[in-house]
Design a protein around this motif. Sequence first.
Motif, mmCIF file in Angstrom:
data_model
loop_
_atom_site.group_PDB
_atom_site.id
_atom_site.type_symbol
_atom_site.label_atom_id
_atom_site.label_comp_id
_atom_site.label_asym_id
_atom_site.label_seq_id
_atom_site.Cartn_x
_atom_site.Cartn_y
_atom_site.Cartn_z
ATOM 1 N N ARG A 202 21.346 17.956 15.767
ATOM 2 C CA ARG A 202 20.701 17.631 17.043
ATOM 3 C C ARG A 202 19.979 16.298 16.944
ATOM 4 O O ARG A 202 20.011 15.489 17.890
ATOM 5 C CB ARG A 202 19.708 18.740 17.443
ATOM 6 C CG ARG A 202 19.112 18.513 18.815
ATOM 7 C CD ARG A 202 20.185 18.660 19.899
ATOM 8 N NE ARG A 202 19.721 18.155 21.194
ATOM 9 C CZ ARG A 202 19.924 16.927 21.631
ATOM 10 N NH1 ARG A 202 20.592 16.052 20.885
ATOM 11 N NH2 ARG A 202 19.483 16.545 22.815
ATOM 12 N N CYS A 206 24.041 15.222 18.554
ATOM 13 C CA CYS A 206 25.172 16.110 18.794
ATOM 14 C C CYS A 206 24.789 17.218 19.775
ATOM 15 O O CYS A 206 23.615 17.562 19.914
ATOM 16 C CB CYS A 206 25.633 16.753 17.482
ATOM 17 S SG CYS A 206 26.193 15.571 16.244
ATOM 18 N N VAL A 208 24.856 20.899 19.987
ATOM 19 C CA VAL A 208 24.924 21.885 18.908
ATOM 20 C C VAL A 208 24.953 23.304 19.461
ATOM 21 O O VAL A 208 24.150 23.669 20.331
ATOM 22 C CB VAL A 208 23.721 21.738 17.951
ATOM 23 C CG1 VAL A 208 23.865 22.695 16.767
ATOM 24 C CG2 VAL A 208 23.605 20.300 17.460
ATOM 25 N N GLY A 225 16.910 22.804 18.848
ATOM 26 C CA GLY A 225 17.785 21.969 19.655
ATOM 27 C C GLY A 225 19.157 22.505 19.944
ATOM 28 O O GLY A 225 19.975 21.808 20.563
ATOM 29 N N ALA A 226 19.466 23.736 19.514
ATOM 30 C CA ALA A 226 20.779 24.301 19.818
ATOM 31 C C ALA A 226 20.906 24.544 21.313
ATOM 32 O O ALA A 226 20.075 25.225 21.916
ATOM 33 C CB ALA A 226 20.990 25.596 19.048
#
Length: 359
Positions: A202, A206, A208, A225-226
């Motif tokens: 993240r 990206c 994620v 951050g997913a």
Amino acid sequence: MKAAVLYGKEDVRVEEVAPKPLQPGEVRIAIEAALTCGTDLKVYKRGYHARMIVPPAVFGHELSGTVCEVHSPRSTVPASGSQAQTSASGAGVAEWRVGERVVVANSAPCGDCFFCGNGQENLCDDLLFVNGAYAQSIVVPARVAAKNMLRLKSETPFADAALVEPLACVVQGIQDSRVRAGQRVLVIGSGPIGLMFVALARHLGCAVSVSGRGEQRLELARKLGAARIIDAASQAELPTPGSRDGYDVVIEAVGKPQTWEAAVRLVRKGGTVNFFGGCPSGTSVTLDTALLHYSNLSLLASFHHTPRSIREALGFIERGVIRAADFVDGECPLSELPALFQSMARGNRAIKTLVRVRA
């Protein structure tokens, strides 16, 4: 001093251990922070590790602390090359002084074998490992002190610094997988390593997703951050094998044959799979050769770390990208370490535990 000693399968004892006298180039560290690790749990359950530790031996390998005794390194093995290695902060490590705050990696390469010469120090033919984090102090071998012990900034918490070793393995995995901004990354596994992959991917920009188990761990993945959370216990809809809807990069951070096989089915055509999680010895997997060939997949596996990834990991920690506050969810005095590992072996869902070695 008090130290945890591994005697065999599920047999660790906290005992009084006589401190060893220093040899030339060695450094003694008063340990300020020691963290539990999934590898230590595997070693505890198995009773040994062929490369890392043969019992009876002091136990544990994630630590930071303060230099409390130094033996002159002159006439001993120097750092790699003609110059001393440097820390992430740029300070040389050829000479150490009592009182310096440091983090110690759990190994150091020889610098002379084929793999070291090929920039693959993680595969060194003579990788020297260090154990003994669950103790009041530890003797750092000359080679490790010269090559893989780093000075800490005054503001870097010891608990944060103790995350350097596992984070360095994740940094190695990120580099090997050539993760870059804008990619769709799936992390399979919500343990400490999987969660570090989430945080770094993240941070690199990206998108994620994470597939794992445990409400607390999955919630932390979201915090780190997913964008998509997949409960591995559910039957969530996943991409068709080899489709363009699959992920650019899939990181397997569980270490089971079935999840290795699943990882290959979830990556897009032309994508990359990193079999990061090590499976039990003797296991095997079955892969669809047509899928691998016609989807032009890149399959790889990352192992351990290098001096470069150790330094880059400390840099992430010093910049606050990775913090102990996100990964350490419990504390334990050294005297209760055997009970803690019994709990971990029974399925304790803690992420990481800070071991108070002076308590």
